[in-house]
Structure formats: structure tokens, C-alpha cells
Enzyme design. Sequence first.
Site, PDB file in Angstrom:
ATOM      1  N   ASN A 116      38.219 -34.138 -16.169  1.00  0.00           N
ATOM      2  CA  ASN A 116      38.757 -32.827 -15.766  1.00  0.00           C
ATOM      3  C   ASN A 116      38.108 -31.541 -16.645  1.00  0.00           C
ATOM      4  O   ASN A 116      37.463 -30.596 -16.094  1.00  0.00           O
ATOM      5  CB  ASN A 116      40.041 -32.621 -15.389  1.00  0.00           C
ATOM      6  CG  ASN A 116      40.402 -33.356 -14.326  1.00  0.00           C
ATOM      7  OD1 ASN A 116      39.710 -34.097 -13.785  1.00  0.00           O
ATOM      8  ND2 ASN A 116      41.794 -33.606 -14.112  1.00  0.00           N
ATOM      9  N   SER A 283      -1.761 -19.171  11.413  1.00  0.00           N
ATOM     10  CA  SER A 283      -1.166 -19.701  12.466  1.00  0.00           C
ATOM     11  C   SER A 283      -1.953 -20.902  13.003  1.00  0.00           C
ATOM     12  O   SER A 283      -3.121 -20.848  12.772  1.00  0.00           O
ATOM     13  CB  SER A 283      -1.061 -18.692  13.575  1.00  0.00           C
ATOM     14  OG  SER A 283      -0.940 -19.290  14.822  1.00  0.00           O
ATOM     15  N   GLU A 296       8.943 -13.176   4.282  1.00  0.00           N
ATOM     16  CA  GLU A 296      10.148 -13.606   5.342  1.00  0.00           C
ATOM     17  C   GLU A 296      10.804 -14.885   4.897  1.00  0.00           C
ATOM     18  O   GLU A 296      12.174 -14.606   5.245  1.00  0.00           O
ATOM     19  CB  GLU A 296       9.261 -14.533   6.669  1.00  0.00           C
ATOM     20  CG  GLU A 296       8.377 -13.261   7.141  1.00  0.00           C
ATOM     21  CD  GLU A 296       7.496 -13.876   8.233  1.00  0.00           C
ATOM     22  OE1 GLU A 296       7.859 -14.107   9.404  1.00  0.00           O
ATOM     23  OE2 GLU A 296       6.427 -14.675   8.031  1.00  0.00           O
ATOM     24  N   GLN A 328      35.001 -30.926  -6.895  1.00  0.00           N
ATOM     25  CA  GLN A 328      33.883 -31.656  -6.871  1.00  0.00           C
ATOM     26  C   GLN A 328      32.930 -31.008  -5.980  1.00  0.00           C
ATOM     27  O   GLN A 328      31.442 -31.044  -6.041  1.00  0.00           O
ATOM     28  CB  GLN A 328      34.197 -33.078  -6.511  1.00  0.00           C
ATOM     29  CG  GLN A 328      32.748 -34.057  -6.564  1.00  0.00           C
ATOM     30  CD  GLN A 328      33.167 -35.271  -6.629  1.00  0.00           C
ATOM     31  OE1 GLN A 328      33.650 -35.725  -7.378  1.00  0.00           O
ATOM     32  NE2 GLN A 328      32.962 -35.976  -5.114  1.00  0.00           N
TER      33      GLN A 328
HETATM   34  N1  ARG Z   1      33.194 -35.700 -10.272  1.00  0.00           N
HETATM   35  C1  ARG Z   1      34.253 -34.991 -10.652  1.00  0.00           C
HETATM   36  C2  ARG Z   1      33.863 -33.552 -10.242  1.00  0.00           C
HETATM   37  O1  ARG Z   1      33.029 -33.176 -10.115  1.00  0.00           O
HETATM   38  C3  ARG Z   1      34.600 -35.354 -11.896  1.00  0.00           C
HETATM   39  C4  ARG Z   1      36.153 -34.864 -12.190  1.00  0.00           C
HETATM   40  C5  ARG Z   1      36.971 -36.055 -11.485  1.00  0.00           C
HETATM   41  N2  ARG Z   1      38.141 -36.171 -12.138  1.00  0.00           N
HETATM   42  C6  ARG Z   1      39.117 -36.673 -11.472  1.00  0.00           C
HETATM   43  N3  ARG Z   1      40.275 -36.749 -11.999  1.00  0.00           N
HETATM   44  N4  ARG Z   1      38.882 -37.527 -10.474  1.00  0.00           N
HETATM   45  O2  ARG Z   1      34.895 -32.729 -10.153  1.00  0.00           O
END
Ligand code: ARG
Length: 463
Positions: A116, A283, A296, A328
Site C-alpha cells: 500500500n 485521402s 485534428e 489499483q
Molecule cells: N496492485 C496494487 C495497486 O495497484 C498494489 C497494492 C495492493 N495492496 C493490497 N493490499 N492488495 O493498488
Amino acid sequence: MTDQQQDDKLWGGRFTEATDAFVEAFTASVDFDRRLYRHDIEGSRAHARMLAKVGVLTEAECAAILEGLDEVLHDIERGDFAWSVSLEDVHMNIEARLTDRIGVAGKKLHTGRSRNDQVATDIRLYLRDEIDFLLGEIRRAQHALLDLAEREADTILPGFTHLQVAMPVTFGHHMLAWFEMLDRDFDRLADCRKRVNVMPLGAAALAGTTYPIDRDYTADLLGFARPANNSLDAVSDRDFAIEFCAAGALIMTHLSRFAEELVLWASAQFDFVDLPDRFCTGSSIMPQKKNPDVPELLRGKSGRTNGNLISLLTLMKGQPLAYNKDNQEDKEPLFDTVDTLRGSLRAFADMVPHLKVKAERMRAAARQGYSTATDLADYLVRKGVAFRDAHEIVGKSVRYGIEQGRDLADLALDELRQFSDAIEDDVFEVLTLEGSVAARNHLGGTAPEQVRKQVQGARGRLG
Ligand code: ARG
């Protein structure tokens, strides 16, 4: 999935059943978050050095980890790395490979850390680098606009309001308007960088860790301004990504406006500029066509960056503290905004120096639209006529010109004097396009002299 594969999971200990194959793929992020590998390794190196400094790892373990991480980096960069969906994400793929390479010391790297705080740190390290690159690209585009503004400081085109010819302006002045928008974009990104540059590491899963970590030391190693103050906030905050996407959406909004003008100007109806051939395509059916594809696309791509901003805002809305797997989902919109900005700023900055400005066409268009009518009104005011009366007199002169199919500057003095005897033969000075732009000679005005001053001033400021 076999039990053997289940055993490979870095978190497999409390599980008795293998992950459903679909769920494994559904929850994995490695296909997109592998782009963070360099920053993940950089973060891990700093974390290992900090753990050694406070005595949680021995110097020998730390040395083995650092060396192992270098090898993993090398493996990835030469393409000798099989990214595994069953290892879920970039973090666990790298950690597993490290342990394969160096054995038990690899298993100690994750001490006092969680994915985390790890992922939050990786994204910030990644985004900081991207911001620095993008700031350089904005400056490059700005310099291109300054050069073009200087080159075309005297070139006159119609200025528009409501897309109706309003008053003559200089092309240099118009380019400087674009420059100003990018200048604000630069400041916004630079300001966003301050909030990106704060370190989550040490927050661990959410509450901090029981090890005697030294977060200032890790922050120093990684070049962060400081560690984040609150561990719950540190693992769950994605404001910085939202801010970046907001700044990015505005950059693309600006580019889409510039692009729209280029598309208009390159059309046969305006014919104000020629885009370099290598920025256009033909084209497959109409041989005569030269399509302004690059502008564009610059215009169209703003749709993505707006969408990415809304995705992230929606992702975060209502999330309880602290980390949630929802987070995520932050990466793909963020990466897409980064990629879109990289491509779009590059295309714009590369194209601007090669714009061919058709001064004669612009001039003719400015002469056709009674664009100096306001100058005539101002002239009458200087001769003592009240502004409202002057407005009326000029309105009548314009109507007469339209009936005659002639511009104000093409009317004879006697014809003009039908509407007011305050008009004398010095009137033609103000009816010319050059007279009109030169007269707006104050800070922010369209006069060539002001354009040159602004260019010099901006160059001094940008360095
Ligand atoms: N792949 C996860 C993300 O992008 C990483 C963190 C995941 N943490 C967890 N406790 N599952 O957020």
C-alpha cells in the site's frame, strides 16, 4: 491452478484453496503497472538502505538486496523477465525474482513496508519524473511560439469575436495568447509537483510500523521534500493524480483550441496557413486532399484526458479510509493522460516552427471585414464627437460601404464626409490596418512594438 502455483503466492499462507483463474486475471495489475518497474526498484533500494541504517537489516543483507535489485533491473531492461499474472502486480513480480536470485535476504526486503505504501510511493516517483519531462515539453512549445510571434510580429490578420471579423490584430499577438495559456499550464503542473513530491513510504499498510524506521532518511534518498504526515492519508491519497489529470485536461483543452484554429486556418475558406506536409495525410479516395490530421487529433484527444479526470474523481468519491483495491484503478487513466500529453505536446512543439503563414491572405481577410470601423469611431471621438454619435456615424458608413461592396479605407473622403463633417483627410491613417494595430500600443495590446517587448520579456523570464 495447481497447489504448487498457489504456494508461489507471496501472501498464500492463510489460504487453503487456489485462486480462481478468472479472479486471478481480474485482480492482477501487472499488465499495466509493470511500467512502474524502475521506480519500484528505486523505492526498494532506498527502503533497504534505510532498514540497514536503523539495524533491521545487516549490511551484508542490504548489499545483497541492492545488488540483486540491480540484476533484476538489468533483467527487465534486456527483456529477460517473464512477468507473471499469478504474481499479480509489479511489486510482487520484482520481489519474487529478487528472492529467486539472492535467496532469504530477498524475503526481508518487505519488512516494515506494505504494497500500500509501496505503490503510492512508486506512482509519485513515476509522476514526478513525468512532470519534469512534461514541463520541459511545455517550455519547448512556448519557445516555438515566441519565435513565431517574433517572426510574425508585423503580420496582420483579422481578430474575431463570435467568429465574426472584429478588429485587426497581429499574428504575433495571437501566438502570444497561446503562449500565455501554456504559461499557466506550466505553473499549474509545477505547483502540482509540490504535492506529488511527498513520500508515503513508512505508512506501511495503513497505521505505520513497529520497526524503528527513519522516514526522513528514506525521503532524502528518494529526493522527496518530506515524508507524508499521516499514514492513513498517505496510503489512500490520490489527490495528486487527480490534480495532475486536471492540469493535463486543461493543457489538452488549450491544445484543442489552438488545433481548432489551425484546422480552420488551413481550410481553403480561410487559407491563412499552410501546415507542413509531414504533419498531414492524404485521402485514399480524393487525390486533392491534404488533411490536417495532427491538429485534428490534438483536438480530439482532449476527450480522453477529460474522461481520465472524471474516472479518477469517480474512483475516489466515497472511498473510506484507508487503502482500497479500487485504487489499483488509478493507474490506467493516469498513464493515459501522461501518454496523451507526451504525444500531443511533442506534436504541437514540433509543428509550430514549420507553420507557413500566408500574410497576404490574412491581410486581405482583415481588409474585407470593416475591421477598422472602431478606429474610425475613436477618430471621431478625438475630433470631439460623442462616442454614441460616432458609433452611429460609423454604422452608417459601414452600411454604405457594404452597399458599394467596398471597405472603409476604399471610400473617398467626400463619400465619408456625407456621414460627418468631422472627418478630414487624416482619416486614412486610422483606416489602414497598420495604423489600427500600431495604435493599440500599451501593455497587452496588439501593436507590433508590444509583441516584440513581450517576446523579449518572456524570453528573459523563461531563460
Ligand atoms: N496492485 C496494487 C495497486 O495497484 C498494489 C497494492 C495492493 N495492496 C493490497 N493490499 N492488495 O493498488
